[in-house]
Design a protein around this motif. Sequence first.
Motif, PDB file in Angstrom:
ATOM      1  N   UNK A  71       0.838  -1.201   0.000  1.00 35.73           N
ATOM      2  CA  UNK A  71       0.000   0.000   0.000  1.00 35.73           C
ATOM      3  C   UNK A  71       0.871   1.248   0.000  1.00 35.73           C
ATOM      4  N   UNK A  72       0.332   2.352  -0.497  1.00 34.16           N
ATOM      5  CA  UNK A  72       1.127   3.565  -0.675  1.00 34.16           C
ATOM      6  C   UNK A  72       1.790   4.026   0.615  1.00 34.16           C
ATOM      7  N   UNK A  73       1.037   4.052   1.719  1.00 31.90           N
ATOM      8  CA  UNK A  73       1.613   4.550   2.971  1.00 31.90           C
ATOM      9  C   UNK A  73       2.694   3.627   3.506  1.00 31.90           C
ATOM     10  N   UNK A  74       2.493   2.322   3.338  1.00 32.97           N
ATOM     11  CA  UNK A  74       3.499   1.359   3.795  1.00 32.97           C
ATOM     12  C   UNK A  74       4.750   1.449   2.935  1.00 32.97           C
ATOM     13  N   UNK A  75       4.556   1.556   1.612  1.00 31.10           N
ATOM     14  CA  UNK A  75       5.700   1.680   0.701  1.00 31.10           C
ATOM     15  C   UNK A  75       6.513   2.934   1.028  1.00 31.10           C
ATOM     16  N   UNK A  76       5.824   4.020   1.330  1.00 29.32           N
ATOM     17  CA  UNK A  76       6.514   5.260   1.700  1.00 29.32           C
ATOM     18  C   UNK A  76       7.338   5.064   2.968  1.00 29.32           C
ATOM     19  N   UNK A  77       6.773   4.349   3.945  1.00 31.15           N
ATOM     20  CA  UNK A  77       7.501   4.091   5.187  1.00 31.15           C
ATOM     21  C   UNK A  77       8.744   3.238   4.966  1.00 31.15           C
ATOM     22  N   UNK A  78       8.630   2.218   4.120  1.00 33.54           N
ATOM     23  CA  UNK A  78       9.781   1.357   3.831  1.00 33.54           C
ATOM     24  C   UNK A  78      10.866   2.133   3.106  1.00 33.54           C
ATOM     25  N   UNK A  79      10.469   2.945   2.123  1.00 32.31           N
ATOM     26  CA  UNK A  79      11.449   3.775   1.425  1.00 32.31           C
ATOM     27  C   UNK A  79      12.132   4.721   2.407  1.00 32.31           C
ATOM     28  N   UNK A  80      11.351   5.283   3.314  1.00 32.83           N
ATOM     29  CA  UNK A  80      11.922   6.156   4.340  1.00 32.83           C
ATOM     30  C   UNK A  80      12.927   5.445   5.203  1.00 32.83           C
ATOM     31  N   UNK A  81      12.641   4.188   5.552  1.00 35.31           N
ATOM     32  CA  UNK A  81      13.569   3.402   6.360  1.00 35.31           C
ATOM     33  C   UNK A  81      14.866   3.146   5.607  1.00 35.31           C
ATOM     34  N   UNK A  82      14.764   2.814   4.327  1.00 35.37           N
ATOM     35  CA  UNK A  82      15.958   2.551   3.531  1.00 35.37           C
ATOM     36  C   UNK A  82      16.795   3.814   3.341  1.00 35.37           C
ATOM     37  N   UNK A  83      16.123   4.942   3.132  1.00 38.53           N
ATOM     38  CA  UNK A  83      16.842   6.212   2.936  1.00 38.53           C
ATOM     39  C   UNK A  83      17.514   6.661   4.226  1.00 38.53           C
ATOM     40  N   UNK A  84      16.760   6.667   5.324  1.00 37.32           N
ATOM     41  CA  UNK A  84      17.306   7.147   6.597  1.00 37.32           C
ATOM     42  C   UNK A  84      18.403   6.230   7.123  1.00 37.32           C
ATOM     43  N   UNK A  85      18.255   4.924   6.924  1.00 36.52           N
ATOM     44  CA  UNK A  85      19.307   4.007   7.357  1.00 36.52           C
ATOM     45  C   UNK A  85      20.574   4.182   6.529  1.00 36.52           C
ATOM     46  N   UNK A  86      20.415   4.578   5.262  1.00 35.52           N
ATOM     47  CA  UNK A  86      21.581   4.879   4.433  1.00 35.52           C
ATOM     48  C   UNK A  86      22.324   6.102   4.975  1.00 35.52           C
ATOM     49  N   UNK A  87      21.563   7.067   5.472  1.00 36.26           N
ATOM     50  CA  UNK A  87      22.183   8.248   6.086  1.00 36.26           C
ATOM     51  C   UNK A  87      22.962   7.869   7.341  1.00 36.26           C
ATOM     52  N   UNK A  88      22.413   6.961   8.137  1.00 35.06           N
ATOM     53  CA  UNK A  88      23.102   6.561   9.365  1.00 35.06           C
ATOM     54  C   UNK A  88      24.376   5.791   9.022  1.00 35.06           C
ATOM     55  N   UNK A  89      24.357   5.042   7.918  1.00 37.21           N
ATOM     56  CA  UNK A  89      25.561   4.341   7.466  1.00 37.21           C
ATOM     57  C   UNK A  89      26.630   5.338   7.023  1.00 37.21           C
ATOM     58  N   UNK A  90      26.223   6.367   6.295  1.00 36.37           N
ATOM     59  CA  UNK A  90      27.182   7.404   5.888  1.00 36.37           C
ATOM     60  C   UNK A  90      27.792   8.094   7.101  1.00 36.37           C
ATOM     61  N   UNK A  91      26.957   8.370   8.105  1.00 30.77           N
ATOM     62  CA  UNK A  91      27.458   8.965   9.345  1.00 30.77           C
ATOM     63  C   UNK A  91      28.472   8.035  10.007  1.00 30.77           C
ATOM     64  N   UNK A  92      28.162   6.742  10.029  1.00 31.97           N
ATOM     65  CA  UNK A  92      29.068   5.776  10.644  1.00 31.97           C
ATOM     66  C   UNK A  92      30.390   5.670   9.906  1.00 31.97           C
ATOM     67  N   UNK A  93      30.350   5.710   8.582  1.00 34.59           N
ATOM     68  CA  UNK A  93      31.583   5.640   7.801  1.00 34.59           C
ATOM     69  C   UNK A  93      32.482   6.834   8.117  1.00 34.59           C
ATOM     70  N   UNK A  94      31.891   8.028   8.139  1.00 35.17           N
ATOM     71  CA  UNK A  94      32.674   9.228   8.465  1.00 35.17           C
ATOM     72  C   UNK A  94      33.265   9.100   9.861  1.00 35.17           C
ATOM     73  N   UNK A  95      32.469   8.607  10.800  1.00 31.88           N
ATOM     74  CA  UNK A  95      32.954   8.473  12.175  1.00 31.88           C
ATOM     75  C   UNK A  95      34.064   7.437  12.286  1.00 31.88           C
ATOM     76  N   UNK A  96      33.952   6.340  11.545  1.00 29.51           N
ATOM     77  CA  UNK A  96      34.983   5.308  11.599  1.00 29.51           C
ATOM     78  C   UNK A  96      36.315   5.790  11.022  1.00 29.51           C
ATOM     79  N   UNK A  97      36.259   6.745  10.115  1.00 28.71           N
ATOM     80  CA  UNK A  97      37.490   7.300   9.554  1.00 28.71           C
ATOM     81  C   UNK A  97      37.990   8.517  10.326  1.00 28.71           C
ATOM     82  N   UNK A  98      37.066   9.350  10.802  1.00 26.48           N
ATOM     83  CA  UNK A  98      37.444  10.640  11.373  1.00 26.48           C
ATOM     84  C   UNK A  98      37.242  10.746  12.884  1.00 26.48           C
ATOM     85  N   UNK A  99      36.551   9.788  13.518  1.00 31.66           N
ATOM     86  CA  UNK A  99      36.256   9.831  14.958  1.00 31.66           C
ATOM     87  C   UNK A  99      35.557  11.137  15.339  1.00 31.66           C
TER      88      UNK A  99
END
Length: 345
Positions: A71-99
């Motif tokens: 359903x549209x609302x569920x699909x939007x939520x899943x896309x949001x989870x994938x996008x936001x989790x990608x942001x947290x991964x980018x944050x983690x990569x920067x932190x693992x290199x730069x502390x």
Amino acid sequence: MPNFIWALLIALVVSLVITPFVILFADKTGALDAPDARKVHQKPIPRIGGIGIYLAFMAGTLFALDLNLLPDDVRTGVIGLLVSSSLIVLLGIVDDYKCLPAKVKLLGQIVAASVLVGFGVQIDFIADPFGDYFYLEYFAVPATIFWIVGLTNTVNLIDGLDGLAAGVATIASITILLVAIQNDFMLVTILTAALAGAAIGFLRYNFNPAKIFMGDTGSMFLGFMLAGISVIGAVKSAATIALIVPILALGVPIMDTSFAIIRRYRGGVPIFKPDKGHLHHRLLDLGFNQRQAVLLMYVISALLGFSAVLLNEVSGGIAIAIVVCVLLVVFLGAKKLGILRMKNP
């Protein structure tokens, strides 16, 4: 074969195949975790293993889940989870290199959680053991952000021994998966199965003696995903208190983080200042080796996970009794191990 099984298998295989390449990449780019007085390893270890976990999860999820059928609302939520989790991964990569400083990292976590909320994923209500609902209304957004950031950091802080965070996250994922099956939430079964498969595959290289650490990239991703997935579906449908299931499933890191905050507050030291008073440090002090300490914490996590699954099947009064007993055992165990007492870093 059910889609969630496919999600688990695909994520597991991708994690097993891709992690050795992540190890090589970490070596070439200098993403190494050097030993110090607070850490237990004796030589530099690659520490961006979370990249492999993230890619494996994405592979398993996108293979097994057809977003167009949602359903549209569920699909939007899943896309949001994938996008936001990608942001947290980018944050983690920067932190693992730069502390990054703790405050900067916290701000990044809040931004990622806010992005997820912006896609409509939030805790609108909390169910009690008797089937009644308490609607959060204006507190829904801050409560959701607090929940996501809190669980993100609990998994992050427990990542202190080889295989510990990955194993505990696997047990928590399987716990939420089982509750989702009980409540017929197939979307959540796919997401948690992919997460479990990715973490299990990574454990092949992360269990003692570890060839690679997941770093903040992996620990924050796992915590963020478990928090986000629980909000999306499985637990909100349960007849018991809405957020008790993931709290019990992640009981070990939540307990460890809570006692660390209390311990540091009582000792007059900054809450974010590292110390050697965590549960795994206490177990090592008692004479356990790394493998024994990790396996014991797996057993504790599995028992808490079993309690969470059982909680979903019992009446309100019994559910309350289970929670009270668990809390009592946790407090007595923490007191016995001296987790509430300060220890020099």
